[in-house]
Design an enzyme around this catalytic site. Structure first.
Site, PDB file in Angstrom:
ATOM      1  N   ASP A 214       0.827  -1.201   0.000  1.00 50.32           N
ATOM      2  CA  ASP A 214       0.000   0.000   0.000  1.00 50.32           C
ATOM      3  C   ASP A 214       0.869   1.263   0.000  1.00 50.32           C
ATOM      4  O   ASP A 214       1.784   1.377   0.834  1.00 50.32           O
ATOM      5  CB  ASP A 214      -0.864  -0.032   1.274  1.00 50.32           C
ATOM      6  CG  ASP A 214      -1.964   0.981   1.248  1.00 50.32           C
ATOM      7  OD1 ASP A 214      -2.831   0.885   0.366  1.00 50.32           O
ATOM      8  OD2 ASP A 214      -1.960   1.886   2.114  1.00 50.32           O
ATOM      9  N   HIS A 346     -10.032  -1.978  -5.885  1.00 49.43           N
ATOM     10  CA  HIS A 346     -11.014  -1.559  -4.885  1.00 49.43           C
ATOM     11  C   HIS A 346     -11.115  -0.034  -4.743  1.00 49.43           C
ATOM     12  O   HIS A 346     -11.966   0.450  -4.001  1.00 49.43           O
ATOM     13  CB  HIS A 346     -10.624  -2.169  -3.537  1.00 49.43           C
ATOM     14  CG  HIS A 346      -9.270  -1.689  -3.104  1.00 49.43           C
ATOM     15  ND1 HIS A 346      -8.104  -2.085  -3.719  1.00 49.43           N
ATOM     16  CD2 HIS A 346      -8.900  -0.811  -2.153  1.00 49.43           C
ATOM     17  CE1 HIS A 346      -7.080  -1.482  -3.154  1.00 49.43           C
ATOM     18  NE2 HIS A 346      -7.534  -0.698  -2.203  1.00 49.43           N
ATOM     19  N   ASP A 347     -10.222   0.708  -5.401  1.00 50.39           N
ATOM     20  CA  ASP A 347     -10.265   2.177  -5.329  1.00 50.39           C
ATOM     21  C   ASP A 347     -10.816   2.811  -6.600  1.00 50.39           C
ATOM     22  O   ASP A 347     -10.885   4.043  -6.692  1.00 50.39           O
ATOM     23  CB  ASP A 347      -8.843   2.742  -5.131  1.00 50.39           C
ATOM     24  CG  ASP A 347      -8.251   2.385  -3.779  1.00 50.39           C
ATOM     25  OD1 ASP A 347      -9.021   2.189  -2.816  1.00 50.39           O
ATOM     26  OD2 ASP A 347      -7.009   2.299  -3.689  1.00 50.39           O
TER      27      ASP A 347
HETATM   28  C1  NOJ Z   1      -4.386   2.949  -0.953  1.00 52.60           C
HETATM   29  C2  NOJ Z   1      -5.461   1.914  -0.814  1.00 52.60           C
HETATM   30  O1  NOJ Z   1      -5.592   1.234  -2.027  1.00 52.60           O
HETATM   31  C3  NOJ Z   1      -6.712   2.628  -0.395  1.00 52.60           C
HETATM   32  O2  NOJ Z   1      -7.838   1.801  -0.426  1.00 52.60           O
HETATM   33  C4  NOJ Z   1      -6.486   3.195   0.988  1.00 52.60           C
HETATM   34  O3  NOJ Z   1      -7.580   3.998   1.357  1.00 52.60           O
HETATM   35  C5  NOJ Z   1      -5.222   4.052   1.047  1.00 52.60           C
HETATM   36  N1  NOJ Z   1      -4.123   3.491   0.336  1.00 52.60           N
HETATM   37  C6  NOJ Z   1      -4.793   4.232   2.479  1.00 52.60           C
HETATM   38  O4  NOJ Z   1      -4.299   3.025   2.961  1.00 52.60           O
END
Ligand code: NOJ
Length: 588
Positions: A214, A346-347
Site C-alpha cells: 500500500d 477496490h479504489d
Molecule cells: C491505498 C489503498 O488502495 C486505499 O484503499 C487506501 O484507502 C489508502 N491506500 C490508504 O491506505
C-alpha cells in the site's frame, strides 16, 4: 520516453512476469456465516471458481484486525485477522487451498500508516517520552502573530482537511496522509523498519507468496516537512506529493525489503501514486535493482480526475489514454523494468463505465474489448473481482445513503459544510460519485440471480446493497455460457500463456496512434508477431491494415464476437467494441 519501432532485446525471464493476479475485496466476495460481510471461509469456498478463470495468484486485500475506518487499510494488529473475516487459521487454510490448486496468495502490506487503535500508536500518544513516541511523526504547532495555533505545514489529507491532527494530551500534531485514524509511521526510526520486516517474515513463514504494498512510495518523506507550493489558492490545504512521494530514502528502504522478498522468492507489487518521473519508478522495478517486481502507476486511472479534486469532471480522449500506455509500455521494455496492468481495483470504478460509454446491451462486448487490450499488453495483468463478469458501477438512482466509502462521504460532507446552497455543484458531485466513487468497486460479488446475488443468505442484509443488475450479470449464468465475459477472460489468459514469448516477452508497438476509435498494437518476439486490434466505440468502424504496415495475416487467434472476419482485403470491418488478435507476418 516512447518509440514506435520494434526493438528486439532479450528480456529477463521470471515466473512473476508470466502470472496473472485476481484481487479479492474480502468484505464483498462471499459471506459464509450470514452476517452480511464476506469472509475468508467464503473465499476458500470459491477457490475452484478462481482457479477456473485461469489466474495464478490471488491478492487478498487487508483482512487484519482493524476498526474499519478505511475498510481495513487502518490496521490495529498485523498478526491477527479481523474477527469479521475469520482467523489466522482461516488464512492458513486459504493459503493451503490456493497452493493445492497451483495458485499463490498475496497479502496486502499496509505499512505507511497504522490504525490509531494500534498498540504502537496508543503508546506513542500516551506521553512524549514513551519509547514508541518516535514511531510516528509528531511535530510542534506553528503560531501566527495573533498567537493562533496552526498545523506544522499546509499538507492536505487524502480524505479532506489538514494532514495533521492536534493531540491535546501531549500538545503536538501527528501526521496522517489519510484519515486522522490512520497515523503515518516514522520510517526514519530503525525499530519501525525492523517491525515491518518482522511482519513480512511472519506471513511469508505462514506460506504467503508475496505482497501488494500500500502506498509504498510514501514511506520516505522530506524530513524538513516543508509547506507544499500553493497550487490551488482556493484551499488552505495543499497537495504535497513532491514532499512525500518517492522521498530521499525510499530506495534504501525498498532495498531492505527486497532482500527479504528475494530470500523467499516472493512476488511484490507496490502501489505508487503521484510519481510522474519514470526514472524514479525504474529505480524501484528495474530487474537488477532487486527492490520490487512491479508497481501500480496511476496515469490511466487519474485520467478523468480534476486537477485538485478527483470528483471534478475532466474530459479525455482515447489518444490521451493511448499516450499513457504507449509511454509506460515502451519505457519498461527498453529499460528492463516491468508493468503491472490493471483497469480496476477496490479504489477505482468499474472499467466499462470509466473507459467506455457502453449502454447495458454492450456490457459484454465492452468488457471483452477491455480484457483484450489489457491482458495482452506487456506486464502482469490484475483482474479485480467482478471484472471477469463485466460488473458495472452502482445505479445512477442510488441515493447517498447507499454509499459507504470514507473518501466519497468525507468529500460530500465537506461540500455540504462549505457550499450547501450550491445545488448545481451538489448535482455535479452526485454524478461524479456515481462515476468515480470507490463504492462502485465494492458492491457485493454477483454470484447468481438470487436474492443479494447469492453473496449472502436471502434473509440477511448485506453490508452494502448488491447492484440490481445481478439478475443479468452474474457468475452462475456466465459459467455455463461459452460466450460470457468470464469464459472470454479464460480464453484471453490462456492465449497469453500459450504464446508466452510474444505476450510476455515480446516488445510493444502502438499502431495508428491518432485514431480516436481504434486501439491497436503489435507484440513481437523474434520473428513472431501478434496484432491486437480493438474498436473502442459502440459503432462499426473500418480499419485499413495496409496504412499501418501490417503484414499478412497468418492466423486468427481470437475474436471477441466468436465469428471472425477473413482479414484479407484492405478494409477490415470492426463491429461495436470488437476485439481481434491475429498472428501476422512481421514487417520489421
Ligand atoms: C491505498 C489503498 O488502495 C486505499 O484503499 C487506501 O484507502 C489508502 N491506500 C490508504 O491506505
Amino acid at each position: 520516453m516512447s518509440s514506435n519501432k520494434h526493438i528486439h532485446k532479450p528480456l529477463h525471464r521470471a515466473w512473476w512476469k508470466e502470472c496473472s493476479v485476481y484481487q479479492i475485496w474480502p468484505a464483498s466476495f462471499k459471506d459464509s456465516n450470514d452476517d452480511g460481510i464476506g469472509d475468508i471461509p467464503g473465499i476458500v469456498s470459491k477457490l475452484d471458481y478462481i482457479k477456473k478463470l485461469g489466474v495464478d495468484i490471488i491478492w487478498l486485500c487487508p483482512s487484519y484486525e482493524s476498526p474499519q475506518v478505511d475498510m481495513g487499510y487502518d490496521i490495529s494488529n498485523y498478526y491477527k485477522i479481523d474477527p469479521r473475516y475469520g482467523t489466522v487459521e482461516d488464512v492458513e487454510r486459504l493459503i493451503q487451498g490456493a497452493h493445492q490448486r497451483g495458485m499463490k496468495l498475496l497479502m496486502d502490506l499496509v505499512v505507511n500508516h497504522t490504525s490509531d487503535q494500534h498498540e504502537w500508536f496508543k503508546q506513542s500518544r500516551s506521553s512524549k517520552d514513551n519509547e514508541f513516541r518516535n514511531w510516528y511523526i509528531w511535530k510542534p504547532a506553528r503560531y501566527d502573530a495573533q498567537g493562533n495555533r496552526h498545523p506544522p505545514n499546509n499538507w492536505v489529507s487524502h480524505f479532506q482537511g489538514s494532514a495533521w491532527t492536534w493531540d491535546e494530551k501531549t500538545q503536538e500534531y501527528y501526521l496522517h496522509l489519510y484519515a486522522e485514524e490512520q497515523p503515518d509511521l516514522n520510517w526514519e526510526h530503525p525499530p519501525v523498519r525492523k517491525a515491518v520486516h518482522d511482519i513480512m517474515r511472519f506471513w511469508l513463514d505462514k506460506g504467503c507468496d508475496g505482497f501488494r504494498m500500500d502506498v509504498i512510495n510514501f514511506i520516505s518523506k522530506d524530513p524538513r516537512f516543508p509547506d507544499a507550493p500553493v497550487e490551488n489558492p482556493e484551499q488552505i490545504w495543499q497537495w504535497a506529493y513532491c514532499h512525500y512521494a518517492n522521498g530521499p530514502r525510499l530506495h534504501e528502504y525498498l532495498q531492505d525489503i527486497g532482500k527479504i522478498l528475494r530470500e523467499y522468492d516472493a512476488f511484490s507489487v507496490g502501489e505508487m501514486p503521484y510519481v510522474r518521473d519514470p526514472e524514479e519508478v525504474l529505480k524501484a522495478v528495474r530487474y537488477d535493482r532487486n527492490e520490487i517486481n512491479m508497481i501500480f502507476q496511476f496515469d490511466h486511472v487519474d485520467i478523468d480526475h480534476g486537477p485538485f479534486d478527483k470528483f471534478v469532471p475532466n474530459p479525455w480522449k482515447l489518444t490521451d489514454l493511448k499516450k499513457m500506455f504507449n509511454s509506460w509500455q515502451t519505457f519498461m521494455y527498453e529499460n528492463d523494468g516491468w508493468n503491472a496492468l490493471y483497469w480496476e481495483n477496490h479504489d477505482q470504478p468499474r472499467c466499462i463505465d470509466r473507459y467506455t460509454s457502453a449502454k447495458p446491451e454492450y456490457t459484454t462486448a465492452a468488457a471483452k474489448m477491455l480484457a483484450t487490450v489489457l491482458a495482452l499488453m506487456s506486464g502482469t495483468p490484475f483482474i479485480y473481482q467482478g471484472q471477469e463478469l463485466g460488473m458495472r458501477n452502482v445505479p445512477k438512482e442510488w441515493g447517498m445513503d447507499e454509499y459507504r466509502d470514507i473518501d466519497c462521504l468525507n468529500h460530500w460532507k465537506g461540500h455540504l459544510a462549505k457550499d450547501p446552497e450550491n445545488t448545481e455543484a451538489l448535482q455535479v458531485y452526485r454524478e461524479q460519485y456515481q462515476r468515480k466513487s470507490r463504492d462502485n468497486a465494492r458492491t457485493p460479488m454477483q454470484w447468481s440471480a438470487a436474492a443479494h446475488a447469492g453473496f449472502t443468505s436471502p434473509t440477511v442484509t448485506p453490508w452494502m446493497s448488491v447492484n440490481p443488475n445481478h439478475k443479468t450479470i452474474n457468475a452462475e449464468a456466465q459459467l455455463s455460457d461459452p460466450n460470457s465475459v468470464f469464459n472470454y477472460w479464460r480464453t484471453v489468459l490462456g492465449l497469453r500463456k500459450r504464446y508466452l514469448d510474444i505476450f510476455v516477452y515480446g516488445d510493444f508497438v502502438m499502431l495508428d496512434f491518432a485514431n480516436e476509435q481504434v486501439f491497436a498494437y503489435t507484440r513481437q518476439f523474434e520473428d513472431q508477431q501478434a496484432l491486437v486490434l480493438c474498436n473502442w466505440t459502440d459503432e462499426p468502424v473500418v480499419w485499413d491494415p495496409t496504412a499501418h504496415s501490417v503484414g499478412k495475416v497468418q492466423e486468427v487467434l481470437l475474436n471477441s464476437y466468436g465469428v471472425s472476419e477473413k482479414y484479407q482485403d484492405k478494409h477490415w470491418p470492426l463491429r461495436p467494441y470488437e476485439a481481434a488478435v491475429l498472428l501476422v507476418e512481421p514487417t520489421s
